[in-house]
Design a protein around this motif. Structure first.
Motif, PDB file in Angstrom:
ATOM      1  N   PHE A   1      55.283  32.263  22.097  1.00 23.60           N
ATOM      2  CA  PHE A   1      55.075  31.468  23.313  1.00 23.60           C
ATOM      3  C   PHE A   1      55.778  32.168  24.483  1.00 23.60           C
ATOM      4  N   PRO A   2      55.077  32.315  25.637  1.00 27.41           N
ATOM      5  CA  PRO A   2      55.598  33.172  26.704  1.00 27.41           C
ATOM      6  C   PRO A   2      56.554  32.516  27.691  1.00 27.41           C
TER       7      PRO A   2
ATOM      8  N   ASN B   1      47.330  16.440  33.242  1.00 27.86           N
ATOM      9  CA  ASN B   1      46.089  15.665  33.209  1.00 27.86           C
ATOM     10  C   ASN B   1      45.402  15.720  31.847  1.00 27.86           C
ATOM     11  N   ASN B   2      44.285  16.437  31.735  1.00 24.58           N
ATOM     12  CA  ASN B   2      43.515  16.478  30.490  1.00 24.58           C
ATOM     13  C   ASN B   2      44.068  17.467  29.470  1.00 24.58           C
ATOM     14  N   ILE B   3      45.119  18.217  29.827  1.00 19.91           N
ATOM     15  CA  ILE B   3      45.768  19.089  28.856  1.00 19.91           C
ATOM     16  C   ILE B   3      46.669  18.212  27.986  1.00 19.91           C
ATOM     17  N   ALA B   4      46.339  18.150  26.703  1.00 19.18           N
ATOM     18  CA  ALA B   4      47.026  17.210  25.819  1.00 19.18           C
ATOM     19  C   ALA B   4      48.388  17.706  25.375  1.00 19.18           C
ATOM     20  N   CYS B   5      48.514  19.022  25.143  1.00 17.38           N
ATOM     21  CA  CYS B   5      49.768  19.528  24.608  1.00 17.38           C
ATOM     22  C   CYS B   5      49.819  21.045  24.747  1.00 17.38           C
ATOM     23  N   HIS B   6      51.029  21.581  24.779  1.00 16.12           N
ATOM     24  CA  HIS B   6      51.298  23.026  24.754  1.00 16.12           C
ATOM     25  C   HIS B   6      50.725  23.779  25.953  1.00 16.12           C
ATOM     26  N   GLY B   7      50.619  23.097  27.105  1.00 14.32           N
ATOM     27  CA  GLY B   7      50.201  23.796  28.312  1.00 14.32           C
ATOM     28  C   GLY B   7      51.219  24.866  28.697  1.00 14.32           C
ATOM     29  N   ILE B   8      50.717  26.025  29.079  1.00 12.00           N
ATOM     30  CA  ILE B   8      51.584  27.142  29.469  1.00 12.00           C
ATOM     31  C   ILE B   8      51.791  27.109  30.980  1.00 12.00           C
TER      32      ILE B   8
ATOM     33  N   ASN C   1      39.764  11.064  21.926  1.00 15.34           N
ATOM     34  CA  ASN C   1      40.972  11.582  21.273  1.00 15.34           C
ATOM     35  C   ASN C   1      40.694  12.914  20.581  1.00 15.34           C
ATOM     36  N   GLU C   2      39.519  13.492  20.806  1.00 18.67           N
ATOM     37  CA  GLU C   2      39.187  14.791  20.236  1.00 18.67           C
ATOM     38  C   GLU C   2      39.581  15.898  21.219  1.00 18.67           C
ATOM     39  N   LEU C   3      40.074  16.983  20.664  1.00 16.45           N
ATOM     40  CA  LEU C   3      40.612  18.064  21.482  1.00 16.45           C
ATOM     41  C   LEU C   3      39.883  19.380  21.221  1.00 16.45           C
ATOM     42  N   GLU C   4      39.997  20.282  22.195  1.00 11.22           N
ATOM     43  CA  GLU C   4      39.541  21.651  22.023  1.00 11.22           C
ATOM     44  C   GLU C   4      40.732  22.578  22.232  1.00 11.22           C
ATOM     45  N   LEU C   5      40.790  23.619  21.429  1.00 17.94           N
ATOM     46  CA  LEU C   5      41.849  24.613  21.548  1.00 17.94           C
ATOM     47  C   LEU C   5      41.328  25.766  22.396  1.00 17.94           C
ATOM     48  N   TRP C   6      42.038  26.097  23.465  1.00 18.21           N
ATOM     49  CA  TRP C   6      41.571  27.124  24.385  1.00 18.21           C
ATOM     50  C   TRP C   6      41.850  28.520  23.848  1.00 18.21           C
ATOM     51  N   GLU C   7      41.323  29.489  24.551  1.00 17.95           N
ATOM     52  CA  GLU C   7      41.342  30.860  24.050  1.00 17.95           C
ATOM     53  C   GLU C   7      42.742  31.465  23.957  1.00 17.95           C
ATOM     54  N   ASP C   8      43.708  30.888  24.672  1.00 18.43           N
ATOM     55  CA  ASP C   8      45.075  31.421  24.569  1.00 18.43           C
ATOM     56  C   ASP C   8      45.769  30.987  23.284  1.00 18.43           C
ATOM     57  N   LYS C   9      45.087  30.129  22.497  1.00  9.59           N
ATOM     58  CA  LYS C   9      45.588  29.637  21.198  1.00  9.59           C
ATOM     59  C   LYS C   9      46.775  28.693  21.318  1.00  9.59           C
ATOM     60  N   TRP C  10      47.056  28.230  22.530  1.00  5.49           N
ATOM     61  CA  TRP C  10      48.113  27.253  22.753  1.00  5.49           C
ATOM     62  C   TRP C  10      47.574  25.998  23.440  1.00  5.49           C
ATOM     63  N   THR C  11      46.909  26.197  24.573  1.00  8.72           N
ATOM     64  CA  THR C  11      46.479  25.072  25.398  1.00  8.72           C
ATOM     65  C   THR C  11      45.423  24.239  24.685  1.00  8.72           C
ATOM     66  N   THR C  12      45.620  22.919  24.677  1.00  9.41           N
ATOM     67  CA  THR C  12      44.624  22.010  24.110  1.00  9.41           C
ATOM     68  C   THR C  12      44.228  20.989  25.162  1.00  9.41           C
ATOM     69  N   SER C  13      42.942  20.703  25.223  1.00 12.72           N
ATOM     70  CA  SER C  13      42.404  19.768  26.209  1.00 12.72           C
ATOM     71  C   SER C  13      41.523  18.741  25.517  1.00 12.72           C
ATOM     72  N   THR C  14      41.445  17.551  26.081  1.00 10.09           N
ATOM     73  CA  THR C  14      40.464  16.586  25.598  1.00 10.09           C
ATOM     74  C   THR C  14      39.063  17.147  25.848  1.00 10.09           C
ATOM     75  N   ILE C  15      38.140  16.875  24.941  1.00 12.86           N
ATOM     76  CA  ILE C  15      36.803  17.453  25.070  1.00 12.86           C
ATOM     77  C   ILE C  15      36.024  16.853  26.241  1.00 12.86           C
ATOM     78  N   ASP C  16      36.439  15.692  26.710  1.00  5.94           N
ATOM     79  CA  ASP C  16      35.702  15.041  27.797  1.00  5.94           C
ATOM     80  C   ASP C  16      36.434  15.104  29.133  1.00  5.94           C
ATOM     81  N   GLY C  17      37.560  15.812  29.192  1.00  5.38           N
ATOM     82  CA  GLY C  17      38.301  15.924  30.448  1.00  5.38           C
ATOM     83  C   GLY C  17      39.161  14.727  30.784  1.00  5.38           C
ATOM     84  N   SER C  18      39.280  13.763  29.857  1.00  2.00           N
ATOM     85  CA  SER C  18      40.092  12.577  30.134  1.00  2.00           C
ATOM     86  C   SER C  18      41.577  12.918  30.098  1.00  2.00           C
TER      87      SER C  18
END
Length: 308
Positions: A122-123, A131-138, A268-285
């Motif tokens: 982690f950098p 907002n819609n970033i659920a966890c591990h935002g960089i 409550n469903e999430l997507e994992l972004w390409e940085d392998k850390w950032t997770t977002s709700t799939i609907d932007g909530s």
């Protein structure tokens, strides 16, 4: 931390009523390549020197002695005190990178180490989830906007022990649904802590949080778990924030662990972004998260991450 039992959706952005909101985070900003300097006199965790893999949270739960408990109290109080300082810098126009630098300097000035820094690569020194970033935002160069909500997750390694806590802050004038989300997410955490004590089953934590989420009509995010903590950053037990029969062990005096539920106003469903850390709700909530480290005592439990 991530739960290995649950998978994320592939990277995409599903359009619906949340997707057009002005403050939805759609991509990672510019993450600066800061070479933070940690003074030699500050004790560092083993992963500072060697790139590590995510620690296992399965196995025997550590029962801490009095010396270890006092070490946990010191580190957790420090984490709480530094987190409280965020209120002065969380405002429109401040970038999450500036918040990271501010807190890095505060942690170092306290003769502690920012635990996320270099953990599994982690950098940065904290997580900032907007907002819609659920966890591990960089932390990056995006400036906070009026109406944002931001979770700031801080862990410090101080005199050999980690103290872990997080809170969701309101940025400027947050609308009523956003305030509702944050308020009830915090209440869910406190309700879960309230049922903890010796002889209680760990799965009661998830049942309490799930029941409250249903009561207040918010979604309970399942993809992240609480965890044991001590001289290690992550370890047993796994704390599930939803109704389950996975962890049926009983709490015992001397156990320390985090509880850190995430609520969403939409999916409550999430997507994992390409940085392998950032997770977002799939609907932007929007999502909210609160976290405390607690100790099981002879008569109940003690919240360690409080600022005396």
């Amino acid at each position: 931390m991530f739960s290995n039992r649950f998978l994320f959706r592939s990277f995409f952005f599903k359009r619906n009523k949340f997707a057009d909101a002005p403050n939805v985070i759609r991509e990672v900003g510019n993450v600066t390549k800061d070479s933070y300097s940690v003074p030699d006199h500050i004790q560092k965790p083993p992963y500072y020197h060697i790139l590590n893999k995510q620690a296992s949270t399965v196995g025997n739960i550590e029962i801490k002695n009095e010396k270890q408990i006092e070490g946990m109290r010191r580190s957790c109080r420090l984490a709480a005190r530094i987190l409280n300082m965020c209120q002065d810098v969380v405002k429109p126009g401040t970038t999450t990178d500036e918040i990271d630098k501010f807190l890095f300097n505060k942690i170092i000035a306290s003769n502690a180490y920012p635990s996320p820094f270099k953990y599994c690569g982690f950098p940065k020194s904290i997580c900032t989830s907007v907002n819609n970033i659920a966890c591990h935002g960089i932390p990056d160069d995006r400036a906070l906007m009026d109406g944002d909500i931001i979770n700031i997750d801080i862990t410090v390694f101080f005199k050999g022990f980690h103290g872990d806590t997080s809170r969701t802050f309101l940025v400027g004038n947050v609308n009523k649904p956003g305030r509702y989300l944050v308020e009830h997410n915090q209440k869910a955490l406190m309700k879960a802590i309230g049922i903890c004590g010796p002889g209680k089953c760990f799965n009661e934590i998830g049942r309490e949080i799930s029941n409250y989420a249903k009561e207040v009509k918010l979604s309970n995010v399942r993809a992240f778990i609480g965890h044991g903590i001590g001289d290690f950053f992550h370890g047993p037990p796994e704390i599930y924030h939803f109704e389950n029969t996975i962890n049926m062990e009983l709490m015992q005096p001397g156990m320390t662990f985090t509880i850190e539920p995430i609520f969403s106003e939409g999916s409550n469903e999430l997507e994992l972004w390409e940085d392998k850390w950032t997770t977002s709700t799939i609907d932007g909530s929007r999502t909210s998260q609160f976290e405390h480290t607690i100790l099981i005592t002879d008569n109940g439990c003690e919240i360690l991450t409080v600022d005396d």
